[in-house]
Design an enzyme around this catalytic site. Structure first.
Site, PDB file in Angstrom:
ATOM      1  N   HIS A 124       0.813  -1.217   0.000  1.00 48.72           N
ATOM      2  CA  HIS A 124       0.000   0.000   0.000  1.00 48.72           C
ATOM      3  C   HIS A 124       0.846   1.266   0.000  1.00 48.72           C
ATOM      4  CE1 HIS A 124      -3.644  -2.398   1.719  1.00 48.72           C
ATOM      5  NE2 HIS A 124      -3.413  -2.656   0.446  1.00 48.72           N
ATOM      6  N   CYS A 132       4.216  13.147  -7.305  1.00 47.70           N
ATOM      7  CA  CYS A 132       3.430  14.239  -7.879  1.00 47.70           C
ATOM      8  C   CYS A 132       2.099  13.696  -8.420  1.00 47.70           C
ATOM      9  CB  CYS A 132       4.211  14.908  -9.017  1.00 47.70           C
ATOM     10  SG  CYS A 132       3.243  16.192  -9.826  1.00 47.70           S
TER      11      CYS A 132
HETATM   12  P1  OAD Z   1      -7.181  -3.177  10.479  1.00 46.95           P
HETATM   13  O1  OAD Z   1      -7.306  -2.073  11.465  1.00 46.95           O
HETATM   14  O2  OAD Z   1      -8.304  -3.432   9.499  1.00 46.95           O
HETATM   15  O3  OAD Z   1      -6.928  -4.553  11.239  1.00 46.95           O
HETATM   16  C1  OAD Z   1      -5.905  -4.615  12.217  1.00 46.95           C
HETATM   17  C2  OAD Z   1      -6.039  -5.984  12.870  1.00 46.95           C
HETATM   18  O4  OAD Z   1      -4.993  -6.088  13.824  1.00 46.95           O
HETATM   19  C3  OAD Z   1      -7.357  -6.166  13.621  1.00 46.95           C
HETATM   20  O5  OAD Z   1      -7.924  -7.416  13.273  1.00 46.95           O
HETATM   21  C4  OAD Z   1      -6.955  -6.122  15.102  1.00 46.95           C
HETATM   22  O6  OAD Z   1      -7.725  -7.022  15.883  1.00 46.95           O
HETATM   23  C5  OAD Z   1      -5.529  -6.605  15.039  1.00 46.95           C
HETATM   24  N1  OAD Z   1      -4.673  -6.099  16.110  1.00 46.95           N
HETATM   25  C6  OAD Z   1      -4.733  -4.918  16.739  1.00 46.95           C
HETATM   26  N2  OAD Z   1      -3.723  -4.814  17.631  1.00 46.95           N
HETATM   27  C7  OAD Z   1      -3.008  -5.974  17.543  1.00 46.95           C
HETATM   28  C8  OAD Z   1      -1.847  -6.477  18.173  1.00 46.95           C
HETATM   29  N3  OAD Z   1      -1.189  -5.764  19.111  1.00 46.95           N
HETATM   30  N4  OAD Z   1      -1.392  -7.710  17.835  1.00 46.95           N
HETATM   31  C9  OAD Z   1      -2.035  -8.441  16.893  1.00 46.95           C
HETATM   32  N5  OAD Z   1      -3.149  -8.020  16.234  1.00 46.95           N
HETATM   33  C10 OAD Z   1      -3.615  -6.793  16.566  1.00 46.95           C
HETATM   34  O7  OAD Z   1      -5.828  -2.925   9.660  1.00 46.95           O
HETATM   35  P2  OAD Z   1      -5.362  -3.675   8.355  1.00 46.95           P
HETATM   36  O8  OAD Z   1      -5.875  -5.067   8.314  1.00 46.95           O
HETATM   37  O9  OAD Z   1      -3.909  -3.471   8.239  1.00 46.95           O
HETATM   38  O10 OAD Z   1      -5.475   0.269   3.389  1.00 46.95           O
HETATM   39  O11 OAD Z   1      -6.108  -2.797   7.217  1.00 46.95           O
HETATM   40  C11 OAD Z   1      -5.844  -3.140   5.867  1.00 46.95           C
HETATM   41  C12 OAD Z   1      -5.915  -1.896   5.048  1.00 46.95           C
HETATM   42  O12 OAD Z   1      -7.164  -1.202   5.278  1.00 46.95           O
HETATM   43  C13 OAD Z   1      -4.872  -0.857   5.399  1.00 46.95           C
HETATM   44  O13 OAD Z   1      -3.644  -1.127   4.772  1.00 46.95           O
HETATM   45  C14 OAD Z   1      -5.497   0.394   4.818  1.00 46.95           C
HETATM   46  C15 OAD Z   1      -6.903   0.219   5.341  1.00 46.95           C
HETATM   47  O14 OAD Z   1      -7.844   0.856   4.522  1.00 46.95           O
HETATM   48  C16 OAD Z   1      -5.441   1.432   2.656  1.00 46.95           C
HETATM   49  O15 OAD Z   1      -5.434   2.529   3.192  1.00 46.95           O
HETATM   50  C17 OAD Z   1      -5.433   1.238   1.178  1.00 46.95           C
END
Ligand code: OAD
Length: 252
Positions: A124, A132
């Site tokens: 990402h 730009c």
């Molecule tokens: P999320 O916020 O959707 O999910 C984070 C996950 O990590 C959740 O399931 C939490 O339960 C878990 N979590 C939180 N703290 C934790 C810890 N200390 N140890 C283990 N797990 C933990 O974030 P992503 O899955 O990364 O994309 O989101 C994916 C994408 O959605 C991001 O890259 C972003 C967002 O929109 C874009 O912006 C294009």
């Protein structure tokens, strides 16, 4: 003799020790213990403050470039005061010991690299660079004022964060490398991600079509959990160092 001082099943440890290729996909949960907010945690996530459509889309930047720039400048400024946590460091250790490990991340915070991981596949993009919005150039230096969108030194267009926004295509080289790693790995870890955003969310599923082992380490169950051979729910910063010790330490 007491049992092993870790909860990892011997068959899992044996498969990891025998693995030639391991793919790891991380999400915001891996950086949560560094103090960076995740995206979908109830009440405290970034999106609780803003609607995603207000900030992380090309339309939002078109509509109000300063608001979008300010939010990303705020997130970039946070990077100066956070540090890699034990989860990042355990993955660096794993990569140092397993040359066949490919680290794929959805995170844009650069913490894997700061922990010493190399060749990180950033699906990402990254907060640490800009490009730009008109000519696509990536200047190495820019006027990083939090409330003034800088102009491209080449064409004068508006600079934007070098991250993937909703509705945008992922960097094709990064996506191809991530899919290749998922297609050829003996073991796939999904760590700290809710598994809701495509195409990253589908990477782990490709392991199911082969006899690879699928492992989830996440604070709570996700849509991927039912497909996993092993799922360890809790903090990545707790689980990962113990797993690395169990695989490479006295183990069994
Ligand atoms: P999320 O916020 O959707 O999910 C984070 C996950 O990590 C959740 O399931 C939490 O339960 C878990 N979590 C939180 N703290 C934790 C810890 N200390 N140890 C283990 N797990 C933990 O974030 P992503 O899955 O990364 O994309 O989101 C994916 C994408 O959605 C991001 O890259 C972003 C967002 O929109 C874009 O912006 C294009």
């Amino acid at each position: 003799m007491n049992g092993p001082d870790h909860p990892f099943p011997a068959p899992l440890l044996e498969r990891l020790r025998a693995a030639q290729k391991i793919a790891v996909l991380t999400g915001a949960g891996v950086s949560q213990e560094s103090g960076l907010r995740t995206f979908r945690d109830p009440q405290e996530g970034f999106w609780a403050q803003y609607s995603p459509e207000d900030l992380a889309t090309p339309e939002a930047f078109e509509r109000d470039p300063r608001l979008v720039w300010e939010w990303y400048a705020h997130r970039r400024s946070q990077l100066a005061s956070v540090h890699p946590n034990p989860a990042h460091r355990a993955l660096t250790e794993l990569g140092n010991r397993l040359p066949g490990l490919t680290l794929i991340t959805q995170n844009v915070d650069g913490l894997h690299q700061r922990a010493g991981s190399r060749d990180v596949i950033e699906l990402h993009g990254t907060l640490t660079e800009v490009r730009c919005s008109a000519c696509g150039q990536r200047p190495k230096e820019w006027n990083d004022h939090p409330r003034v969108v800088p102009a491209c030194p080449d064409c004068g267009g508006l600079l934007r964060p070098d991250v993937v926004w909703f509705g945008e295509i992922l960097p094709q080289g990064a996506l191809a490398a991530a899919m290749e790693a998922a297609r050829t790995c003996d073991a796939f870890f999904s760590i700290g991600t809710s598994g809701l955003v495509e195409p990253a969310a589908s990477l782990g599923r490709t392991v199911r079509q082969r006899n690879g082992v699928l492992i989830e380490i996440n604070r709570e169950p996700t849509p991927l959990t039912p497909l996993c051979d092993y799922a360890f729910h809790g903090k990545a910063g707790d689980w990962l160092p113990r797993l690395v010790d169990a695989v490479f330490g006295s183990g069994l």
